[in-house]
Design a protein around this motif. Structure first.
Motif, PDB file in Angstrom:
ATOM      1  N   ILE A  37       0.865  -1.188   0.000  1.00  0.00           N
ATOM      2  CA  ILE A  37       0.000   0.000   0.000  1.00  0.00           C
ATOM      3  C   ILE A  37       0.897   1.231   0.000  1.00  0.00           C
ATOM      4  O   ILE A  37       1.701   1.424   0.917  1.00  0.00           O
ATOM      5  N   SER A  38       0.775   2.038  -1.021  1.00  0.00           N
ATOM      6  CA  SER A  38       1.631   3.212  -1.161  1.00  0.00           C
ATOM      7  C   SER A  38       1.014   4.410  -0.446  1.00  0.00           C
ATOM      8  O   SER A  38      -0.054   4.888  -0.820  1.00  0.00           O
ATOM      9  N   MET A  39       1.725   4.880   0.587  1.00  0.00           N
ATOM     10  CA  MET A  39       1.365   6.136   1.250  1.00  0.00           C
ATOM     11  C   MET A  39       2.592   7.048   1.245  1.00  0.00           C
ATOM     12  O   MET A  39       2.847   7.806   2.184  1.00  0.00           O
ATOM     13  N   SER A  40       3.345   6.938   0.154  1.00  0.00           N
ATOM     14  CA  SER A  40       4.614   7.645   0.052  1.00  0.00           C
ATOM     15  C   SER A  40       4.571   8.787  -0.951  1.00  0.00           C
ATOM     16  O   SER A  40       4.943   9.920  -0.628  1.00  0.00           O
ATOM     17  N   VAL A  41       4.124   8.523  -2.151  1.00  0.00           N
ATOM     18  CA  VAL A  41       4.241   9.507  -3.228  1.00  0.00           C
ATOM     19  C   VAL A  41       3.146  10.565  -3.102  1.00  0.00           C
ATOM     20  O   VAL A  41       1.988  10.261  -2.821  1.00  0.00           O
ATOM     21  N   GLY A  42       3.539  11.826  -3.307  1.00  0.00           N
ATOM     22  CA  GLY A  42       2.580  12.923  -3.249  1.00  0.00           C
ATOM     23  C   GLY A  42       1.886  13.145  -4.568  1.00  0.00           C
ATOM     24  O   GLY A  42       2.085  14.169  -5.226  1.00  0.00           O
ATOM     25  N   GLU A  43       1.084  12.185  -4.962  1.00  0.00           N
ATOM     26  CA  GLU A  43       0.385  12.264  -6.242  1.00  0.00           C
ATOM     27  C   GLU A  43      -1.064  11.827  -6.057  1.00  0.00           C
ATOM     28  O   GLU A  43      -1.315  10.738  -5.521  1.00  0.00           O
ATOM     29  N   ARG A 294     -13.463  17.012  -1.102  1.00  0.00           N
ATOM     30  CA  ARG A 294     -14.196  16.491   0.067  1.00  0.00           C
ATOM     31  C   ARG A 294     -13.763  15.064   0.387  1.00  0.00           C
ATOM     32  O   ARG A 294     -13.699  14.675   1.569  1.00  0.00           O
ATOM     33  N   GLU A 295     -13.430  14.282  -0.630  1.00  0.00           N
ATOM     34  CA  GLU A 295     -12.956  12.925  -0.393  1.00  0.00           C
ATOM     35  C   GLU A 295     -11.588  12.942   0.289  1.00  0.00           C
ATOM     36  O   GLU A 295     -11.338  12.153   1.219  1.00  0.00           O
ATOM     37  N   PHE A 296     -10.702  13.841  -0.129  1.00  0.00           N
ATOM     38  CA  PHE A 296      -9.413  13.964   0.560  1.00  0.00           C
ATOM     39  C   PHE A 296      -9.626  14.342   2.027  1.00  0.00           C
ATOM     40  O   PHE A 296      -8.941  13.834   2.919  1.00  0.00           O
ATOM     41  N   GLN A 297     -10.572  15.234   2.280  1.00  0.00           N
ATOM     42  CA  GLN A 297     -10.843  15.626   3.658  1.00  0.00           C
ATOM     43  C   GLN A 297     -11.361  14.436   4.460  1.00  0.00           C
ATOM     44  O   GLN A 297     -10.985  14.254   5.627  1.00  0.00           O
ATOM     45  N   ARG A 298     -12.210  13.604   3.858  1.00  0.00           N
ATOM     46  CA  ARG A 298     -12.711  12.405   4.550  1.00  0.00           C
ATOM     47  C   ARG A 298     -11.554  11.489   4.936  1.00  0.00           C
ATOM     48  O   ARG A 298     -11.520  10.927   6.038  1.00  0.00           O
ATOM     49  N   ARG A 299     -10.598  11.348   4.026  1.00  0.00           N
ATOM     50  CA  ARG A 299      -9.446  10.499   4.319  1.00  0.00           C
ATOM     51  C   ARG A 299      -8.625  11.070   5.471  1.00  0.00           C
ATOM     52  O   ARG A 299      -8.206  10.336   6.368  1.00  0.00           O
ATOM     53  N   HIS A 368      10.493  11.859  12.579  1.00  0.00           N
ATOM     54  CA  HIS A 368       9.277  12.093  11.813  1.00  0.00           C
ATOM     55  C   HIS A 368       9.197  11.225  10.551  1.00  0.00           C
ATOM     56  O   HIS A 368      10.209  10.922   9.914  1.00  0.00           O
ATOM     57  N   VAL A 369       7.974  10.875  10.227  1.00  0.00           N
ATOM     58  CA  VAL A 369       7.668  10.226   8.954  1.00  0.00           C
ATOM     59  C   VAL A 369       6.491  10.958   8.316  1.00  0.00           C
ATOM     60  O   VAL A 369       5.703  11.611   9.004  1.00  0.00           O
ATOM     61  N   ARG A 370       6.414  10.853   7.001  1.00  0.00           N
ATOM     62  CA  ARG A 370       5.290  11.473   6.292  1.00  0.00           C
ATOM     63  C   ARG A 370       4.397  10.397   5.697  1.00  0.00           C
ATOM     64  O   ARG A 370       4.867   9.474   5.035  1.00  0.00           O
ATOM     65  N   PHE A 371       3.105  10.539   5.954  1.00  0.00           N
ATOM     66  CA  PHE A 371       2.088   9.704   5.317  1.00  0.00           C
ATOM     67  C   PHE A 371       1.398  10.534   4.236  1.00  0.00           C
ATOM     68  O   PHE A 371       1.031  11.689   4.474  1.00  0.00           O
ATOM     69  N   SER A 372       1.208   9.951   3.073  1.00  0.00           N
ATOM     70  CA  SER A 372       0.370  10.572   2.044  1.00  0.00           C
ATOM     71  C   SER A 372      -0.953   9.817   1.993  1.00  0.00           C
ATOM     72  O   SER A 372      -0.968   8.581   1.915  1.00  0.00           O
ATOM     73  N   TYR A 373      -2.060  10.576   2.067  1.00  0.00           N
ATOM     74  CA  TYR A 373      -3.362   9.901   1.948  1.00  0.00           C
ATOM     75  C   TYR A 373      -3.970  10.109   0.563  1.00  0.00           C
ATOM     76  O   TYR A 373      -5.187  10.151   0.389  1.00  0.00           O
ATOM     77  N   ALA A 374      -3.086  10.168  -0.440  1.00  0.00           N
ATOM     78  CA  ALA A 374      -3.546  10.258  -1.828  1.00  0.00           C
ATOM     79  C   ALA A 374      -3.754   8.857  -2.394  1.00  0.00           C
ATOM     80  O   ALA A 374      -3.249   8.511  -3.475  1.00  0.00           O
ATOM     81  N   THR A 375      -4.472   8.044  -1.658  1.00  0.00           N
ATOM     82  CA  THR A 375      -4.822   6.707  -2.112  1.00  0.00           C
ATOM     83  C   THR A 375      -6.226   6.386  -1.596  1.00  0.00           C
ATOM     84  O   THR A 375      -6.742   7.078  -0.720  1.00  0.00           O
ATOM     85  N   PHE A 377      -9.663   5.289   0.103  1.00  0.00           N
ATOM     86  CA  PHE A 377     -10.029   5.216   1.521  1.00  0.00           C
ATOM     87  C   PHE A 377      -9.882   3.790   2.045  1.00  0.00           C
ATOM     88  O   PHE A 377      -9.354   3.574   3.140  1.00  0.00           O
ATOM     89  N   GLU A 378     -10.328   2.812   1.272  1.00  0.00           N
ATOM     90  CA  GLU A 378     -10.275   1.418   1.720  1.00  0.00           C
ATOM     91  C   GLU A 378      -8.831   0.964   1.912  1.00  0.00           C
ATOM     92  O   GLU A 378      -8.527   0.168   2.818  1.00  0.00           O
ATOM     93  N   ARG A 379      -7.944   1.445   1.063  1.00  0.00           N
ATOM     94  CA  ARG A 379      -6.522   1.089   1.194  1.00  0.00           C
ATOM     95  C   ARG A 379      -5.915   1.747   2.433  1.00  0.00           C
ATOM     96  O   ARG A 379      -5.049   1.170   3.090  1.00  0.00           O
TER      97      ARG A 379
END
Length: 393
Positions: A37-43, A294-299, A368-375, A377-379
């Motif tokens: 599960i990729s929570m790394s790339v800012g895309e 709004r979906e990004f905000q939900r995540r 510190h670590v960075r999480f990207s939630y650009a994936t 919701f289920e993932r």
């Protein structure tokens, strides 16, 4: 390469983008059949809406693929001007808008225009690593100022006053920020701009994530200082990362300077991408973008409490972008205080790809670590479950 060829000295000031090693390793694991599960790339996991893709195809069919003006298509600059009026209530003359080959090209143009050899440029620590390398590429010296959670991980007027000296030429900040997802408050931004203006310096404000603001209406630096130079992009809010399209807003007195640089360095931004971007401002596309915001905000609203429940410290709620900058120092699993080792262990044990803090500066990156939630919701839910199993083991 022949051994007698020497790399230019400026290259040595630019560090590798270490996160890409993590991305490569995750890719190799995926190719071997492991579900990472990729929570790394800012895309964004979203791509351009159909109306934008169709506009690109129509441009190709019509042969609208040749060079544009170096400042960009007149129609696109006018559409961006209209967007500022609709979103921010600002009257930005389209002549001040410079369409660029992504926000990166915009930042390169800004540094080429404003940073001289030996100039110091203040920026917060942590910050997006390429920003400091843009400064270094033109002979400047990025000065990273530790900016703690109390300052929302952002530069403050007090920082400017403390660190400004005879060699300082300006500041480069991002609001919302990568890696923290935090914005400068309007008063914080106003005070920084005033402190810079008083000293005769420049202010470059990276606003590429402003469309992805969740808790308040975004405030552009242009509303507070007409001489600020702002950078924006079609990559994040408009979901067009690979189309390589962005823009600058510059003071009218600098338009000719930026045009000359753009002519020589880039000729113009990609024409098909510019034609397609016109469709971004249609009601149909804007409705889709707002739904995605709004979906990004939900995540975000799910992920931040979930990480806190697992023991990660998130002292400031990220109010924009799609990142969480989390402190791992309270986690028994990260007792060594080494975020790089922690990120690798999470990748191998939980099959979740996250980013260690060492790319983003020198202020406690190992914590510190960075999480990207650009994936999806289920993932994200599955990633949290995997992290819980590993951290509780």
């Amino acid at each position: 390469m022949p051994t007698n060829l020497q790399v230019a000295q400026r290259v040595h000031a630019i560090e590798p983008f270490r996160v890409m090693e993590m991305v490569k390793a995750a890719g190799e694991m995926k190719r071997s059949g492991i579900d990472v599960i990729s929570m790394s790339v800012g895309e964004p996991d979203f791509t351009a809406p159909d109306v934008v893709a169709h506009a690109a195809m129509e441009a190709i069919r019509a042969g609208s693929t040749q060079y544009t003006d170096s400042l960009g298509l007149r129609e696109l600059r006018e559409a961006i001007s209209g967007h500022y009026a609709a979103v921010h209530g600002l009257d930005i003359d389209a002549r001040r808008i410079v369409v660029t080959a992504g926000a990166s090209a915009g930042l390169l143009l800004a540094c080429a225009a404003l940073v001289a050899d030996g100039d110091e440029v203040l920026m917060p620590d942590p910050c997006y690593p390429c920003n400091r390398h843009f400064v270094s590429a033109f002979g400047g010296k990025p000065v990273l100022v530790p900016s703690p959670a109390e300052d929302r991980y952002q530069l403050s007027a007090a920082h400017v006053e403390e660190h400004w000296n005879a060699r300082t030429s300006g500041v480069l900040v991002a609001s919302p920020s990568n890696p923290t997802g935090t914005s400068m408050t309007p008063s914080q931004l106003r005070e920084v701009l005033a402190a810079v203006r008083t000293r005769g310096g420049f202010a470059i404000i990276d606003e590429i994530y402003q469309g992805l603001s969740y808790d308040h209406a975004p405030v552009s630096a242009l509303a507070l200082d007409p001489d600020a130079i702002t950078v924006n992009s079609f990559s994040k809010y408009f979901s067009m990362t690979g189309w390589r399209l962005g823009w600058l807003v510059v003071p009218e007195a600098l338009v000719a300077t930026f045009e000359k640089l753009a002519q020589n360095l880039f000729i113009c931004a990609p024409t098909v991408a510019q034609q397609a971007a016109l469709a971004c401002f249609t009601p149909e596309a804007l409705a889709i973008y707002e739904e995605r915001r709004r979906e990004f905000q939900r995540r975000r609203d799910y992920l931040v409490p979930a990480l806190r429940a697992l023991g990660f410290q998130v002292p400031v709620m990220p109010d924009g972008a799609f990142y969480v900058y989390a402190d791992i120092s309270a986690l028994p699993h990260a007792a060594s205080g080494d975020s790089t080792a922690f990120a690798w262990s999470v990748l191998h044990d939980a099959h979740v790809a996250i980013v260690p803090g060492d790319d983003f500066g020198f202020a406690a990156p190992a914590r510190h670590v960075r999480f990207s939630y650009a994936t999806r919701f289920e993932r994200i839910e599955e990633a949290v479950a995997r992290l819980a199993r590993v951290l509780r083991a």
